[in-house]
Enzyme design. Structure first.
Site, PDB file in Angstrom:
ATOM      1  N   ARG A 150       0.822  -1.224   0.000  1.00  0.00           N
ATOM      2  CA  ARG A 150       0.000   0.000   0.000  1.00  0.00           C
ATOM      3  C   ARG A 150       0.853   1.270   0.000  1.00  0.00           C
ATOM      4  O   ARG A 150       0.475   2.284   0.589  1.00  0.00           O
ATOM      5  CB  ARG A 150      -0.944   0.031   1.202  1.00  0.00           C
ATOM      6  CG  ARG A 150      -1.990  -1.065   1.204  1.00  0.00           C
ATOM      7  CD  ARG A 150      -3.265  -0.582   0.546  1.00  0.00           C
ATOM      8  NE  ARG A 150      -4.200  -1.684   0.362  1.00  0.00           N
ATOM      9  CZ  ARG A 150      -5.199  -1.959   1.189  1.00  0.00           C
ATOM     10  NH1 ARG A 150      -5.409  -1.207   2.227  1.00  0.00           N
ATOM     11  NH2 ARG A 150      -5.991  -2.972   0.931  1.00  0.00           N
ATOM     12  N   ARG A 154      -3.480   6.418   0.104  1.00  0.00           N
ATOM     13  CA  ARG A 154      -3.963   7.608   0.796  1.00  0.00           C
ATOM     14  C   ARG A 154      -3.004   8.256   1.764  1.00  0.00           C
ATOM     15  O   ARG A 154      -3.266   9.340   2.250  1.00  0.00           O
ATOM     16  CB  ARG A 154      -5.277   7.288   1.512  1.00  0.00           C
ATOM     17  CG  ARG A 154      -6.399   7.117   0.525  1.00  0.00           C
ATOM     18  CD  ARG A 154      -7.594   6.522   1.180  1.00  0.00           C
ATOM     19  NE  ARG A 154      -7.228   5.242   1.771  1.00  0.00           N
ATOM     20  CZ  ARG A 154      -8.031   4.510   2.506  1.00  0.00           C
ATOM     21  NH1 ARG A 154      -9.227   4.930   2.783  1.00  0.00           N
ATOM     22  NH2 ARG A 154      -7.623   3.355   2.986  1.00  0.00           N
ATOM     23  N   ARG A 212      -6.187  11.618  -7.322  1.00  0.00           N
ATOM     24  CA  ARG A 212      -7.192  10.577  -7.371  1.00  0.00           C
ATOM     25  C   ARG A 212      -8.607  11.144  -7.407  1.00  0.00           C
ATOM     26  O   ARG A 212      -9.483  10.609  -8.070  1.00  0.00           O
ATOM     27  CB  ARG A 212      -6.949   9.697  -6.146  1.00  0.00           C
ATOM     28  CG  ARG A 212      -8.003   8.805  -5.731  1.00  0.00           C
ATOM     29  CD  ARG A 212      -7.899   7.423  -6.267  1.00  0.00           C
ATOM     30  NE  ARG A 212      -8.802   6.638  -5.462  1.00  0.00           N
ATOM     31  CZ  ARG A 212     -10.119   6.725  -5.579  1.00  0.00           C
ATOM     32  NH1 ARG A 212     -10.657   7.502  -6.494  1.00  0.00           N
ATOM     33  NH2 ARG A 212     -10.902   6.026  -4.789  1.00  0.00           N
ATOM     34  N   ASP A 234      -6.294  -3.418  -7.908  1.00  0.00           N
ATOM     35  CA  ASP A 234      -6.925  -3.991  -6.726  1.00  0.00           C
ATOM     36  C   ASP A 234      -7.183  -5.469  -6.979  1.00  0.00           C
ATOM     37  O   ASP A 234      -7.305  -5.897  -8.129  1.00  0.00           O
ATOM     38  CB  ASP A 234      -8.241  -3.280  -6.382  1.00  0.00           C
ATOM     39  CG  ASP A 234      -8.647  -3.568  -4.939  1.00  0.00           C
ATOM     40  OD1 ASP A 234      -8.193  -2.859  -4.031  1.00  0.00           O
ATOM     41  OD2 ASP A 234      -9.389  -4.546  -4.708  1.00  0.00           O
ATOM     42  N   TYR A 293     -14.496 -12.185  -0.284  1.00  0.00           N
ATOM     43  CA  TYR A 293     -15.255 -10.976  -0.645  1.00  0.00           C
ATOM     44  C   TYR A 293     -16.492 -11.328  -1.466  1.00  0.00           C
ATOM     45  O   TYR A 293     -17.566 -10.760  -1.261  1.00  0.00           O
ATOM     46  CB  TYR A 293     -14.380  -9.997  -1.436  1.00  0.00           C
ATOM     47  CG  TYR A 293     -13.388  -9.249  -0.577  1.00  0.00           C
ATOM     48  CD1 TYR A 293     -13.830  -8.361   0.396  1.00  0.00           C
ATOM     49  CD2 TYR A 293     -12.026  -9.421  -0.738  1.00  0.00           C
ATOM     50  CE1 TYR A 293     -12.932  -7.668   1.191  1.00  0.00           C
ATOM     51  CE2 TYR A 293     -11.118  -8.735   0.052  1.00  0.00           C
ATOM     52  CZ  TYR A 293     -11.574  -7.860   1.023  1.00  0.00           C
ATOM     53  OH  TYR A 293     -10.686  -7.173   1.808  1.00  0.00           O
TER      54      TYR A 293
HETATM   55  O1  CP3 Z   1       0.208   0.476  -3.112  1.00  0.00           O
HETATM   56  C1  CP3 Z   1      -0.235  -0.656  -3.339  1.00  0.00           C
HETATM   57  O2  CP3 Z   1      -0.125  -1.612  -2.525  1.00  0.00           O
HETATM   58  C2  CP3 Z   1      -0.813  -0.945  -4.712  1.00  0.00           C
HETATM   59  C3  CP3 Z   1      -2.175  -0.923  -4.867  1.00  0.00           C
HETATM   60  C4  CP3 Z   1      -3.117  -1.879  -4.174  1.00  0.00           C
HETATM   61  C5  CP3 Z   1      -4.441  -1.493  -3.844  1.00  0.00           C
HETATM   62  N1  CP3 Z   1      -5.114  -2.577  -3.403  1.00  0.00           N
HETATM   63  C6  CP3 Z   1      -4.976  -0.128  -4.005  1.00  0.00           C
HETATM   64  C7  CP3 Z   1      -6.062   0.306  -3.102  1.00  0.00           C
HETATM   65  C8  CP3 Z   1      -2.988  -3.231  -3.850  1.00  0.00           C
HETATM   66  C9  CP3 Z   1      -1.770  -4.135  -3.960  1.00  0.00           C
HETATM   67  C10 CP3 Z   1      -4.266  -3.659  -3.379  1.00  0.00           C
HETATM   68  C11 CP3 Z   1      -4.557  -5.050  -3.028  1.00  0.00           C
HETATM   69  C12 CP3 Z   1      -5.690  -5.331  -2.162  1.00  0.00           C
HETATM   70  N2  CP3 Z   1      -6.961  -4.848  -2.252  1.00  0.00           N
HETATM   71  C13 CP3 Z   1      -5.649  -6.263  -1.113  1.00  0.00           C
HETATM   72  C14 CP3 Z   1      -4.449  -7.072  -0.745  1.00  0.00           C
HETATM   73  C15 CP3 Z   1      -3.474  -6.240   0.003  1.00  0.00           C
HETATM   74  C16 CP3 Z   1      -3.752  -6.091   1.461  1.00  0.00           C
HETATM   75  O3  CP3 Z   1      -3.848  -4.955   1.924  1.00  0.00           O
HETATM   76  O4  CP3 Z   1      -3.852  -7.124   2.154  1.00  0.00           O
HETATM   77  C17 CP3 Z   1      -6.919  -6.299  -0.523  1.00  0.00           C
HETATM   78  C18 CP3 Z   1      -7.341  -7.125   0.656  1.00  0.00           C
HETATM   79  C19 CP3 Z   1      -7.749  -5.400  -1.258  1.00  0.00           C
HETATM   80  C20 CP3 Z   1      -9.183  -5.088  -1.054  1.00  0.00           C
HETATM   81  C21 CP3 Z   1      -9.304  -3.649  -0.651  1.00  0.00           C
HETATM   82  N3  CP3 Z   1      -9.281  -2.595  -1.568  1.00  0.00           N
HETATM   83  C22 CP3 Z   1      -9.394  -3.095   0.645  1.00  0.00           C
HETATM   84  C23 CP3 Z   1      -9.472  -3.902   1.924  1.00  0.00           C
HETATM   85  C24 CP3 Z   1      -9.399  -1.690   0.498  1.00  0.00           C
HETATM   86  C25 CP3 Z   1      -9.379  -0.636   1.592  1.00  0.00           C
HETATM   87  C26 CP3 Z   1     -10.679   0.018   1.830  1.00  0.00           C
HETATM   88  C27 CP3 Z   1     -10.450   1.386   2.454  1.00  0.00           C
HETATM   89  O5  CP3 Z   1     -10.786   2.357   1.790  1.00  0.00           O
HETATM   90  O6  CP3 Z   1      -9.950   1.422   3.583  1.00  0.00           O
HETATM   91  C28 CP3 Z   1      -9.336  -1.410  -0.884  1.00  0.00           C
HETATM   92  C29 CP3 Z   1      -9.310  -0.074  -1.495  1.00  0.00           C
HETATM   93  C30 CP3 Z   1      -7.986   0.364  -1.979  1.00  0.00           C
HETATM   94  N4  CP3 Z   1      -7.189  -0.403  -2.781  1.00  0.00           N
HETATM   95  C31 CP3 Z   1      -7.353   1.627  -1.761  1.00  0.00           C
HETATM   96  C32 CP3 Z   1      -6.143   1.603  -2.484  1.00  0.00           C
HETATM   97  C33 CP3 Z   1      -5.160   2.712  -2.639  1.00  0.00           C
HETATM   98  C34 CP3 Z   1      -7.877   2.775  -0.901  1.00  0.00           C
HETATM   99  C35 CP3 Z   1      -9.150   3.355  -1.383  1.00  0.00           C
HETATM  100  C36 CP3 Z   1      -9.095   4.425  -2.430  1.00  0.00           C
HETATM  101  O7  CP3 Z   1      -8.090   5.140  -2.652  1.00  0.00           O
HETATM  102  O8  CP3 Z   1     -10.168   4.607  -3.024  1.00  0.00           O
END
Ligand code: CP3
Length: 351
Positions: free
Chosen positions: A31, A35, A44, A80, A156
Site C-alpha cells: 500500500r 492515501r 485521485r 486492486d 469478498y
Molecule cells: O500500493 C499498493 O499496494 C498498490 C495498490 C493496491 C491497492 N489494493 C490499491 C487500493 C494493492 C496491492 C491492493 C490489493 C488489495 N486490495 C488487497 C491485498 C493487500 C492487502 O492490503 O492485504 C486487498 C485485501 C484489497 C481489497 C481492498 N481494496 C481493501 C481492503 C481496500 C481498503 C478500503 C479502504 O478504503 O480502507 C481497498 C481499497 C484500496 N485499494 C485503496 C487503495 C489505494 C484505498 C481506497 C481508495 O483510494 O479509493
C-alpha cells in the site's frame, strides 16, 4: 520464459527474491501507493478506485509516485485484487473506507455461471497498458504485479463485504466442498490469467495476496485453500519472475504457505523475522515492521527497523517491508527515513 531487460539483472529486489546476495537490502511497502500520499489524494479525486484503475495514465502516475518519493526498490502496480471479478461483470465495487462490496454475493452453484473466464486483453486491457507505461519510466526498478489469492477473493465474493468472522465463507467451504473447489478453481484461473498478462506486459515479480488466510486453521488451510494457491503459483513457475506469497496473521500457516510454491514468503509483524525464516527453510522472506509502529516517534521506528534487520542478520533473501499495508494516516516522511535506514544499515551479503 520472459527475458528481463538487462538493466534489471542486478536489481536488489529480484536478487533477494531468489535468495541471492544483493548490493543492499531491498525495501518497498505494501500500500505504498495510496492515501498516505498527498500527491495521491490530489490526483485521485472522488469516485471509485476502480475508475482510477481503468485510466492507464492516471494509474501509472499513481504507481510511480511512491517510487519517486521514497526511493523504494520496487513499484507495485496501482490496481486492486477485485479488478478481474469486476471486469467480468460480477458486480463488485470498492467503497472508500470499507473495501470491496458485492451487490449479489456468491451463494449457490448457480452463481458459478456469473464467473466466466477472465480474458485480460478483452476484459481489462487497461491493466497491461498501465504496466507498459510504468515499466517504460521505471528503468532499473522492478514492477511487482499482483493478484488476490483464491481464498481471499472468494471471501469478498461470498460475504459481499469485508468480514470479521468469514462465517459464510467457512460455511460454504466446509458444508459444500465440491462447490467451494469449483469456485476456488475459477478464481485460481482468474488470478493466473491476470498475473500472466501483467508479466507479459513487463512486470518482473509477482505477489499473490492471500491477505485473510490467517482466519484459517492449518488443517483447513491445507485441505481447502492451499491447492488452489499452489495451482496459481505453479502456473507462474519457470517464466522468469519471482513469486511472493503473503497473508496477515499467518504465523501458524507460514510453512504451508511456503509449500504452496512461492519463492518468497511474506510475514506480518506478529512473528519475529528469525522465527519466520526457520519456518520456511530455503525460501526468501519479506517483512516485517509493524505498520502502526511507524506512527511512533522516529527513534522508536528506527529501533524497530534495526530489530528486523538484526533478526535477519545479513542473510541473503530478505526483502524489507511492513508486516501489512501503510496506514493512511502515516506521515510519508517516516517511510522515506525507513528506506534510508534500511539502505544504509541493511546488509544482504551473508557476512
Ligand atoms: O500500493 C499498493 O499496494 C498498490 C495498490 C493496491 C491497492 N489494493 C490499491 C487500493 C494493492 C496491492 C491492493 C490489493 C488489495 N486490495 C488487497 C491485498 C493487500 C492487502 O492490503 O492485504 C486487498 C485485501 C484489497 C481489497 C481492498 N481494496 C481493501 C481492503 C481496500 C481498503 C478500503 C479502504 O478504503 O480502507 C481497498 C481499497 C484500496 N485499494 C485503496 C487503495 C489505494 C484505498 C481506497 C481508495 O483510494 O479509493
Amino acid at each position: 520464459m520472459t527475458r528481463l531487460p538487462p538493466e534489471l539483472a542486478d536489481a536488489p529486489l529480484l536478487r533477494a527474491a531468489r535468495g541471492l546476495p544483493a548490493s543492499r537490502v531491498p525495501v518497498w511497502f505494501m500500500r505504498q501507493a495510496g492515501r498516505s500520499l498527498p500527491e495521491y489524494r490530489a490526483l485521485r479525486g472522488e469516485g471509485s478506485i476502480l475508475d482510477a484503475i481503468r485510466d492507464p495514465a492516471l494509474a501509472a502516475e499513481i504507481t510511480l509516485q511512491p517510487v519517486r518519493r521514497y526511493g523504494v526498490d520496487a513499484a507495485i502496480l496501482f490496481s486492486d485484487i477485485v479488478v478481474p471479478a469486476a471486469a467480468i461483470g460480477f458486480g463488485v465495487d470498492v467503497t472508500p473506507g470499507i473495501g470491496p462490496v458485492v451487490s449479489q454475493p456468491f451463494r449457490t452453484a448457480a452463481d458459478l455461471d456469473r464467473l466466466r473466464p477472465f480474458e485480460p486483453s478483452l476484459d481489462a486491457p487497461y491493466v497491461a497498458e498501465t504496466v507498459r507505461l510504468v515499466v517504460r519510466d521505471l528503468g532499473a526498478t522492478p514492477l511487482i504485479g499482483f493478484a488476490g489469492a483464491p481464498f481471499t477473493v472468494a471471501s469478498y465474493l461470498i460475504e459481499g463485504r469485508p468480514s470479521r468472522t468469514y462465517g459464510l465463507t467457512k460455511a460454504l467451504m466446509l458444508g459444500e466442498p465440491a462447490l467451494w473447489r469449483a469456485l476456488l478453481d475459477r478464481l485460481a484461473d482468474m488470478a493466473i490469467a491476470s498475473l500472466l498478462a501483467q508479466v507479459e506486459a513487463g512486470a518482473s515479480a509477482i505477489q499473490l495476496f492471500d491477505s485473510w488466510a490467517g482466519a484459517l486453521s492449518p488443517d483447513v488451510y491445507a485441505e481447502h485453500v492451499l491447492p488452489a494457491s499452489a495451482k496459481v503459483l505453479a502456473a507462474l513457475d519457470g517464466i522468469g519472475v519471482p513469486r511472493i506469497h503473503f497473508g496477515v496473521g499467518t504465523g501458524e500457516l507460514l510453512s504451508l504457505m511456503g509449500e504452496a510454491g512461492a519463492d518468497v514468503v511474506g510475514v506480518d509483524w506478529r512473528v519475529p523475522l528469525d522465527v519466520a525464516r526457520a519456518r520456511v527453510p530455503g525460501k526468501a522472506v519479506q517483512g516485517n515492521l509493524d505498520p502502526a509502529v511507524c506512527l511512533a516517534p522516529w527513534p522508536v521506528v528506527a529501533e524497530r527497523t534495526r530489530d528486523v534487520l538484526r533478526r535477519n542478520a545479513g542473510r541473503p533473501g530478505h526483502i524489507f517491508n511492513l508486516g501489512h499495508g501503510v496506514l493512511p494516516e502515516l506521515d510519508p516522511g517516516v517511510l522515506a527515513q525507513v528506506v534510508d535506514l534500511v539502505h544504509e544499515e541493511g546488509r544482504s551479503d551473508g557476512s
